[in-house]
Scaffold this motif. Structure first.
Motif, mmCIF file in Angstrom:
data_model
loop_
_atom_site.group_PDB
_atom_site.id
_atom_site.type_symbol
_atom_site.label_atom_id
_atom_site.label_comp_id
_atom_site.label_asym_id
_atom_site.label_seq_id
_atom_site.Cartn_x
_atom_site.Cartn_y
_atom_site.Cartn_z
ATOM 1 N N ALA A 163 41.992 31.387 26.998
ATOM 2 C CA ALA A 163 40.869 32.037 27.569
ATOM 3 C C ALA A 163 40.953 33.171 28.267
ATOM 4 O O ALA A 163 40.346 34.189 28.148
ATOM 5 C CB ALA A 163 39.866 30.735 28.310
ATOM 6 N N ALA A 164 41.967 33.165 29.359
ATOM 7 C CA ALA A 164 42.121 34.297 30.251
ATOM 8 C C ALA A 164 42.810 35.421 29.281
ATOM 9 O O ALA A 164 42.371 36.749 29.380
ATOM 10 C CB ALA A 164 43.260 33.788 31.379
ATOM 11 N N LEU A 165 43.861 34.986 28.544
ATOM 12 C CA LEU A 165 44.461 36.301 28.039
ATOM 13 C C LEU A 165 43.463 36.804 26.740
ATOM 14 O O LEU A 165 43.480 38.123 26.674
ATOM 15 C CB LEU A 165 45.619 35.701 27.259
ATOM 16 C CG LEU A 165 46.796 35.319 28.135
ATOM 17 C CD1 LEU A 165 47.798 34.741 27.408
ATOM 18 C CD2 LEU A 165 47.508 36.675 28.931
ATOM 19 N N ALA A 166 42.754 36.227 26.047
ATOM 20 C CA ALA A 166 41.839 36.863 25.308
ATOM 21 C C ALA A 166 40.706 37.570 25.825
ATOM 22 O O ALA A 166 40.439 38.738 25.548
ATOM 23 C CB ALA A 166 41.039 35.662 24.284
ATOM 24 N N GLY A 167 40.195 36.982 26.825
ATOM 25 C CA GLY A 167 38.968 37.619 27.728
ATOM 26 C C GLY A 167 39.631 38.977 28.431
ATOM 27 O O GLY A 167 39.045 39.945 28.174
ATOM 28 N N ILE A 168 40.826 38.870 29.110
ATOM 29 C CA ILE A 168 41.380 40.143 29.420
ATOM 30 C C ILE A 168 41.675 41.325 28.386
ATOM 31 O O ILE A 168 41.242 42.266 28.653
ATOM 32 C CB ILE A 168 42.794 39.953 30.337
ATOM 33 C CG1 ILE A 168 42.319 38.971 31.444
ATOM 34 C CG2 ILE A 168 43.245 41.169 30.954
ATOM 35 C CD1 ILE A 168 43.616 38.480 32.301
ATOM 36 N N THR A 169 42.061 40.880 27.433
ATOM 37 C CA THR A 169 42.391 41.733 26.127
ATOM 38 C C THR A 169 41.073 42.282 25.663
ATOM 39 O O THR A 169 41.063 43.464 25.354
ATOM 40 C CB THR A 169 43.124 41.011 24.927
ATOM 41 O OG1 THR A 169 44.379 40.435 25.527
ATOM 42 C CG2 THR A 169 43.316 41.935 23.813
ATOM 43 N N ALA A 170 40.063 41.549 25.583
ATOM 44 C CA ALA A 170 38.667 42.087 25.107
ATOM 45 C C ALA A 170 38.225 43.159 26.250
ATOM 46 O O ALA A 170 37.581 44.154 25.763
ATOM 47 C CB ALA A 170 37.889 41.028 25.117
ATOM 48 N N GLN A 171 38.471 42.942 27.455
ATOM 49 C CA GLN A 171 38.247 44.022 28.477
ATOM 50 C C GLN A 171 38.894 45.379 28.107
ATOM 51 O O GLN A 171 38.556 46.519 28.328
ATOM 52 C CB GLN A 171 38.774 43.400 29.827
ATOM 53 C CG GLN A 171 37.561 42.442 30.368
ATOM 54 C CD GLN A 171 36.284 43.055 31.028
ATOM 55 O OE1 GLN A 171 36.164 43.933 31.221
ATOM 56 N NE2 GLN A 171 35.415 42.201 31.055
ATOM 57 N N LEU A 221 34.476 33.030 27.459
ATOM 58 C CA LEU A 221 35.520 32.090 27.087
ATOM 59 C C LEU A 221 36.222 31.222 28.467
ATOM 60 O O LEU A 221 36.388 30.170 28.127
ATOM 61 C CB LEU A 221 36.837 32.934 26.455
ATOM 62 C CG LEU A 221 36.320 33.783 25.240
ATOM 63 C CD1 LEU A 221 37.629 34.589 24.941
ATOM 64 C CD2 LEU A 221 36.201 32.683 24.028
ATOM 65 N N ALA A 222 35.761 31.971 29.311
ATOM 66 C CA ALA A 222 36.146 31.402 30.764
ATOM 67 C C ALA A 222 35.307 30.017 30.870
ATOM 68 O O ALA A 222 35.725 29.010 31.259
ATOM 69 C CB ALA A 222 36.189 32.077 31.882
ATOM 70 N N VAL A 223 34.141 30.174 30.847
ATOM 71 C CA VAL A 223 33.125 29.072 31.009
ATOM 72 C C VAL A 223 33.424 28.096 30.215
ATOM 73 O O VAL A 223 33.449 26.904 30.458
ATOM 74 C CB VAL A 223 31.780 29.715 30.873
ATOM 75 C CG1 VAL A 223 30.637 28.493 30.963
ATOM 76 C CG2 VAL A 223 31.176 30.665 32.037
ATOM 77 N N LEU A 224 33.885 28.503 28.955
ATOM 78 C CA LEU A 224 34.064 27.421 28.038
ATOM 79 C C LEU A 224 35.477 26.654 28.419
ATOM 80 O O LEU A 224 35.450 25.349 28.280
ATOM 81 C CB LEU A 224 34.413 27.696 26.377
ATOM 82 C CG LEU A 224 34.711 26.897 25.421
ATOM 83 C CD1 LEU A 224 33.618 25.941 25.300
ATOM 84 C CD2 LEU A 224 34.902 27.476 24.300
ATOM 85 N N ALA A 225 36.464 27.391 28.814
ATOM 86 C CA ALA A 225 37.585 26.797 29.385
ATOM 87 C C ALA A 225 37.488 25.596 30.426
ATOM 88 O O ALA A 225 37.691 24.753 30.331
ATOM 89 C CB ALA A 225 38.503 27.777 29.591
ATOM 90 N N ILE A 226 36.363 26.335 31.341
ATOM 91 C CA ILE A 226 36.330 25.428 32.601
ATOM 92 C C ILE A 226 35.327 24.281 31.897
ATOM 93 O O ILE A 226 35.570 22.814 32.641
ATOM 94 C CB ILE A 226 35.224 26.151 33.593
ATOM 95 C CG1 ILE A 226 36.074 27.385 34.184
ATOM 96 C CG2 ILE A 226 34.804 25.221 34.703
ATOM 97 C CD1 ILE A 226 35.281 28.393 34.896
ATOM 98 N N LEU A 227 34.426 24.227 31.262
ATOM 99 C CA LEU A 227 33.770 22.967 30.835
ATOM 100 C C LEU A 227 34.517 22.274 29.892
ATOM 101 O O LEU A 227 34.526 20.863 30.022
ATOM 102 C CB LEU A 227 32.488 23.406 29.686
ATOM 103 C CG LEU A 227 31.611 24.214 30.411
ATOM 104 C CD1 LEU A 227 30.260 24.546 29.373
ATOM 105 C CD2 LEU A 227 30.859 23.338 31.479
#
Length: 306
Positions: A163-171, A221-227
């Motif tokens: 989640a973190a790597l995909a989210g940062i890459t999207a940024q 993605l982060a919210v999904l990972a947390i859940l």
């Protein structure tokens, strides 16, 4: 049962973005200030009743404040999963400090009744836009530094890392799209002498939508990972749900972006990109449904035991 489940999920997400240590607290409060600014300007927009769209609109401090604020909170979550700490202050100062500065400049221009972007009607307005560009570059540098740091130092479960790597890459991709938006705006100003009311790629490409999807991917993605981390699913099942959602998000993001670059509105993609976008949305939905269904089972078991 439903109400308790919703409260539990909100509490879990809220706990996951709470800061630990001085650097994280600095970034968290920067994000809180930006979100508070977005809320305050939303009230002003309702009372004022001016149009939502346009080059001078309360929309800008609202949208930019909310986007930068959520980004700051999301990065706090990422930092909580980093092992080494020596890079934390450069990242949070660049990201938090210049995000606040950027939104402050945008807000000032709207209160002055002036366009915040592409405004060269006076030396002052031109300098403000120049400073805004430099602020965005500082934020982009922070995101780039965070991505490199995360590649080598991110800890936590596989779900968190994906989640973190995909989210940062999207940024990072969203940042590139943002540079193209600036280039399009500069071209309009050079050709017409006027600040553009809207920006599109080609005839009607939804450039801003593509930019926005990239910016907010890390929250999705982060919210999904947390859940998922709060369920009783086996680690492999959690990772499977996370990968399905991540691939889905990447597909939807790709479809919207390529449609925009093709000069078409997002509602009129090619057949291939339309199918890709639809499957992408379904993939994200499947990931969230898996997490929510697993939480419901866990809640029922908790009630039975109690």
């Amino acid at each position: 049962m439903v109400q308790r489940g919703v409260v539990g999920m909100v509490t879990q997400v809220w706990t996951a973005v709470r800061p630990h240590g001085g650097a994280q607290r600095f970034l968290w409060w920067c994000g809180t200030l930006l979100l508070a600014s977005a809320v305050a300007h939303s009230v002003v927009a309702v009372v004022d009743g001016t149009p939502w769209l346009g080059s001078v609109s309360w929309r800008k401090p609202i949208v930019f404040g909310a986007s930068f604020g959520l980004l700051a909170w999301s990065v706090v979550w990422v930092l909580r999963n980093m092992q080494r700490r020596w890079l934390r202050w450069p990242v949070v100062v660049l990201l938090g400090g210049f995000s606040v500065f950027e939104v402050a400049l945008i807000s000032m221009q709207v209160w002055r009744g002036q366009p915040s972007h592409f405004n060269n009607t006076s030396p002052f307005d031109e300098k403000v836009f120049e400073l805004m560009g430099q602020s965005v570059l500082a934020v982009a540098a922070a995101i780039g530094l965070l991505l490199v740091w995360a590649v080598f130092d991110l800890r936590g479960s596989a779900v968190v890392r994906v989640a973190a790597l995909a989210g940062i890459t999207a940024q990072v991709v969203a940042g590139y799209i943002g540079t193209r938006l600036i280039a399009e705006g500069d071209a309009v100003v050079a050709a017409t002498g006027h600040v553009p009311e809207d920006l599109v790629f080609g005839a009607a490409g939804s450039a801003k939508l593509a930019h926005a999807i990239g910016i907010h991917g890390i929250q999705v993605l982060a919210v999904l990972a947390i859940l998922l981390e709060g369920t009783r699913l086996a680690p492999r099942a959690r990772l499977s749900a996370m990968l399905i959602a991540t691939v889905g998000y990447a597909g939807a993001y790709t479809a919207v972006t390529l449609t925009a670059y093709d000069g078409r509105p997002w509602t009129d993609p090619t057949v291939l990109l339309g199918v890709l976008g639809l499957f992408g949305v379904v993939g994200v939905a499947v990931g969230y449904l898996r997490a929510l269904m697993a939480r419901d089972v866990a809640d029922e078991r908790t009630v039975v035991v109690a």
